[in-house]
Design a protein around this motif. Structure first.
Motif, PDB file in Angstrom:
ATOM      1  N   GLU A  16      34.471  42.036  37.774  1.00  0.00           N
ATOM      2  CA  GLU A  16      35.928  42.098  37.797  1.00  0.00           C
ATOM      3  C   GLU A  16      36.427  43.515  38.096  1.00  0.00           C
ATOM      4  N   GLU A  52      35.221  39.215  47.767  1.00  0.00           N
ATOM      5  CA  GLU A  52      35.814  39.555  46.482  1.00  0.00           C
ATOM      6  C   GLU A  52      35.972  41.070  46.359  1.00  0.00           C
ATOM      7  N   GLY A  65      37.125  43.976  43.407  1.00  0.00           N
ATOM      8  CA  GLY A  65      37.426  44.217  42.007  1.00  0.00           C
ATOM      9  C   GLY A  65      38.559  45.205  41.806  1.00  0.00           C
ATOM     10  N   LEU A 110      41.305  35.700  39.960  1.00  0.00           N
ATOM     11  CA  LEU A 110      41.127  36.004  41.382  1.00  0.00           C
ATOM     12  C   LEU A 110      42.376  35.586  42.143  1.00  0.00           C
ATOM     13  N   TYR A 135      40.675  40.681  42.318  1.00  0.00           N
ATOM     14  CA  TYR A 135      40.874  40.521  40.877  1.00  0.00           C
ATOM     15  C   TYR A 135      42.189  41.182  40.468  1.00  0.00           C
TER      16      TYR A 135
END
Length: 794
Positions: free
Chosen positions: A567, A581, A583, A623, A641
């Motif tokens: 995260e 993704e 963070g 997310l 995140y």
């Protein structure tokens, strides 16, 4: 089901103790007595009433009247030996109550008159029809301490054997308050009250499961054949289990290592038509092993293998979704006058493919993949890139030391090694046996728990736990940095029984230190640093018996958890989820305050449980979808995140009704609402409302054992709670699925007992996409699946 008999020994004893503790006068069982001091002898044998074979490891309890100046009934406990025999001496010469329990059989209870003479008794037990239902836990052990004040469901070994799916998540997904995040046929991750992953703690054989659980596609690395029971605690359970239990706990129990009897075991075979999967599991156990220096030692060995090909939607196959699995475990244990000791060594290993349609070359290809059916649709057992290889090795040692007045000290040490490799489908790594991600996680944990004897209605546990963890990042690509994690905690939880009222309170303090290791390569910069969090969690609950069979429970809990490494520092393509993704290093810890109420009504042919809750979470991490990201490995949906303040509310309903001894009706319903308190809109990834209804007709014949046939449906409402501004068109339509089932427990074939079942999931081959399916952007969910299960005890 001989293999599972030992699993209920400790639990049944705890049931008896709790029944005594919750009632100041005990059970109404004394009709008349003789003068104090007279004693009798009661002995007998426990048999299967169909086959007449003796039943070993049965739990037998004799309950007599309280002695002078005491309100606590006198208890005698033992187990049947390998020939089904039991023996009690020096039992008061009065009318006593005899209880006999064996897992897989209907419990037996009767009044026995010992006033005038000793008694020889033969107890005939009938095979219990397997019923998948949630059971409110009433035991008095540490692991089940929350059972009366919290919303708790459990599946015993009999239910598991008839419903065991491909994954742990599949097995429990029909319980109230539970849903699953699905990645095709091989990955299903539990969701409890709208929370998942690092907010749901999985306990396996008394250990926190540490297997890179932060990834939504990182399903628990657990062999479902190992489980003798599964308990789901809904709502924060952080006091006993730790900060990861903010949403709930899935506890996978293993049967105790046997301490009596010869060698026995089982062979189980499962087949699934949808993916053409075959699963074979074999076990053997006994207590006749003699080891130097240890003497008589109990043992259990299990080996499990699974092979599956591509899963199938109603109109096409999901390419590259097959998997292979090979698991094994060995357990040894001793029982001595000072207590017990056991050691467990297990290894879980799997190789699984990742849906090819989710990995594309550019943004235009991504758009076509999300709007058109897959062009590559054929069945195959082959596993191509992208793929994952995961292994998880566990060494657990446990000691329990008996102390005066039923006190106990438990010491548990665990060593876990998780090795996760994810292989790329693009670039030069596609043609090399070199992982894009190569993560190695080492975890050492130590838990000490002191459970003190009940004193004036008060019983409790004081404990401390520690975790030292290190994660190495060795792959060619980057997603998360390596890190070291240190965690320590102290906690206490007490229960107070005041007649109809039971109180439960606990407090826990945790200190967590997270140190990340610097990474710099290919334009990615991830700095080193250490961050520490300290906080308290606690809970208070009360349960009150309003009337016979009717009780209400109220509970308040405060919980928290720090952000995980992914995260804070994720940066790159996560191959398993097929998304990019990113963070946020500035994330703060989540802190939740929850209230819940549970109402239970129980009658011999009817039971109902209703629960409602409200959970406010400050700093809720999630997310946030963003624009697609083009990388050298292709185009992927982008996610970042983020953090907000959230509120989750929900209701859960479950019930069983038997209008006739041969008919059972079952209902489960769940609704959850997640709200972003800052913008007023809904939260992402909240399960849609769902209701399941099941009807079962059952009976028993000597030749076929306890048979059953049934049908059911699961109805899922349209998910209209989708946040505005979502970049990707998410399927939200409702759907209904039909299930059929038939089977028999205790059938006799050529003199051998067999447990057989046949079930059909999605019997009408319905096209649908669940809102929590991570492949929902690309393909439909699974079509019809015919499942055959057979277990042969020996």
């Amino acid at each position: 089901m001989v293999f599972y008999f030992a699993s209920r020994v400790r639990r049944c004893t705890a049931w008896s103790l709790l029944a005594v503790a919750l009632s100041p006068i005990g059970s109404v069982l004394i009709a008349q007595t003789t003068p104090h001091g007279a004693s009798r002898h009661i002995h007998g044998i426990v048999e299967d009433d169909v086959s007449g074979r003796p039943l070993s490891n049965a739990t037998i309890t004799v309950q007599a009247a309280p002695r002078a100046r005491s309100t606590t009934p006198l208890l005698f406990n033992t187990r049947s030996d390998d020939k089904g025999r039991f023996d009690f001496r020096d039992v008061p010469a009065e009318v006593v109550r005899l209880r006999v329990r064996v897992l897989g059989f209907t419990p037996h209870e009767e009044r026995v008159d010992l006033i005038d003479a000793d008694r020889l008794i033969t107890v005939h037990l009938t095979v219990a029809t397997t019923v998948l239902q949630e059971v409110a836990v009433r035991a008095d052990t540490l692991a089940e301490r929350l059972g009366r004040v919290a919303a708790t469901s459990t599946l015993d070994a009999a239910a598991l054997s008839a419903t065991r799916g491909q994954t742990l998540g599949e097995t429990i997904k029909n319980l109230p308050g539970v849903a699953v995040i699905q990645f095709g046929p091989s990955i299903a991750k539990p969701v409890i009250r709208g929370l998942n992953s690092q907010r749901v703690l999985v306990m396996n054989a008394g250990l926190r499961q540490e297997d890179q659980q932060w990834g939504t596609e990182h399903a628990p690395n657990i062999d479902s054949f190992e489980a003798s029971g599964v308990t789901v605690i809904r709502g924060a359970a952080t006091v006993l289990y730790g900060a990861d239990a903010l949403g709930g706990v899935v506890r996978v129990d293993h049967a105790p290592v046997p301490d009596s009897g010869g060698t026995h075991g089982d062979i189980a075979l499962n087949t699934f038509s949808n993916s053409r999967q075959g699963a074979l599991s074999m076990s053997a156990q006994g207590a006749d092993l003699v080891l130097p220096g240890l003497g008589a030692t109990g043992y259990r060995v299990r080996v499990t293998s699974r092979v599956a090909g591509n899963g199938g939607a109603p109109d096409y196959y999901l390419s590259n979704t097959g998997f292979r699995e090979l698991n094994g475990s060995v357990a040894l244990g001793v029982t001595r006058s000072w207590g017990t000791a056991d050691v467990l060594l297990s290894r879980f290993g799997t190789e699984l493919g990742v849906l090819k349609q989710a990995h594309v070359g550019n943004v235009d290809d991504l758009q076509r993949a999300m709007t058109a059916p897959p062009t590559d649709s054929s069945f195959s057992y082959g596993i191509d890139r992208p793929s994952q290889q995961v292994s998880h090795t566990t060494l657990r040692t446990r000691f329990t030391f008996a102390a005066p007045k039923a006190s106990e000290l438990e010491v548990v040490y665990g060593l876990q090694y998780n090795h996760r490799r994810e292989f790329d489908n693009h670039g030069p790594l596609r043609f090399r046996n070199e992982a894009a991600f190569n993560l190695k996680l080492f975890s050492n944990s130590l838990d000490l728990r002191w459970t003190h004897a009940r004193w004036r209605g008060l019983k409790g546990t004081i404990g401390t736990s520690g975790l030292a963890q290190g994660n190495q990042t060795l792959g060619k690509a980057f997603l998360i940095p390596g890190y070291d994690l240190w965690q320590g905690a102290v906690y206490a939880q007490e229960d107070l029984a005041l007649g109809r009222l039971s109180l439960n309170a606990g407090l826990r303090g945790d200190a967590i230190s997270q140190t990340t290791i610097a990474f710099a390569d290919q334009g990615i910069r991830s700095a080193a640093g250490t961050r520490t969090w300290r906080d308290l969690s606690g809970s208070f609950g009360a349960a009150y018996l309003l009337a016979d069979g009717l009780d209400i429970a109220l509970r308040a809990a405060r919980a928290w958890r720090p952000p995980t490494v992914n995260e804070r520092f994720a940066q790159g393509v996560h191959h398993g989820t097929a998304q990019y993704e990113l963070g946020n290093a500035a994330l703060n810890a989540e802190r939740s305050q929850g209230l819940e109420a549970t109402l239970r009504y129980t009658r011999p042919s009817f039971n109902l449980e209703a629960a409602t809750y409200r959970n406010t979470i400050a700093g809720f991490m999630y997310l946030q979808p963003g624009e697609p990201v083009q990388t050298i490995r292709g185009a992927f949906p982008g996610y970042r995140y983020s953090q907000t303040d959230a509120r989750l509310r929900g209701v859960e309903l479950s019930g069983n009704w038997s209008p006739h001894t041969r008919v059972q009706l079952r209902l489960n319903g769940t609704a959850v609402r997640g709200t972003d308190r800052i913008n007023g809109g809904p939260l992402f990834d909240m399960p849609a409302d769902r209701v399941s209804l099941t009807t079962r007709v059952q009976g028993r014949r000597p030749s076929v054992g306890a048979w059953f046939v049934g049908a059911g449906t699961q109805m899922v409402r349209q998910q209209d709670g989708v946040p505005e501004g979502t970049v990707y068109t998410l399927p939200t339509a409702g759907y209904a699925l039909m299930q059929l089932e038939a089977g028999s427990t205790g059938a006799r074939v050529l003199g051998q007992r067999l447990d057989v079942s046949l079930s059909v999931n999605n019997a009408l081959d319905t096209r649908y996409r669940d809102y929590l399916s991570r492949y929902r952007l690309f393909v439909n969910d699974a079509g019809r699946d015919v499942v055959f299960r057979v277990t042969m005890p020996f």
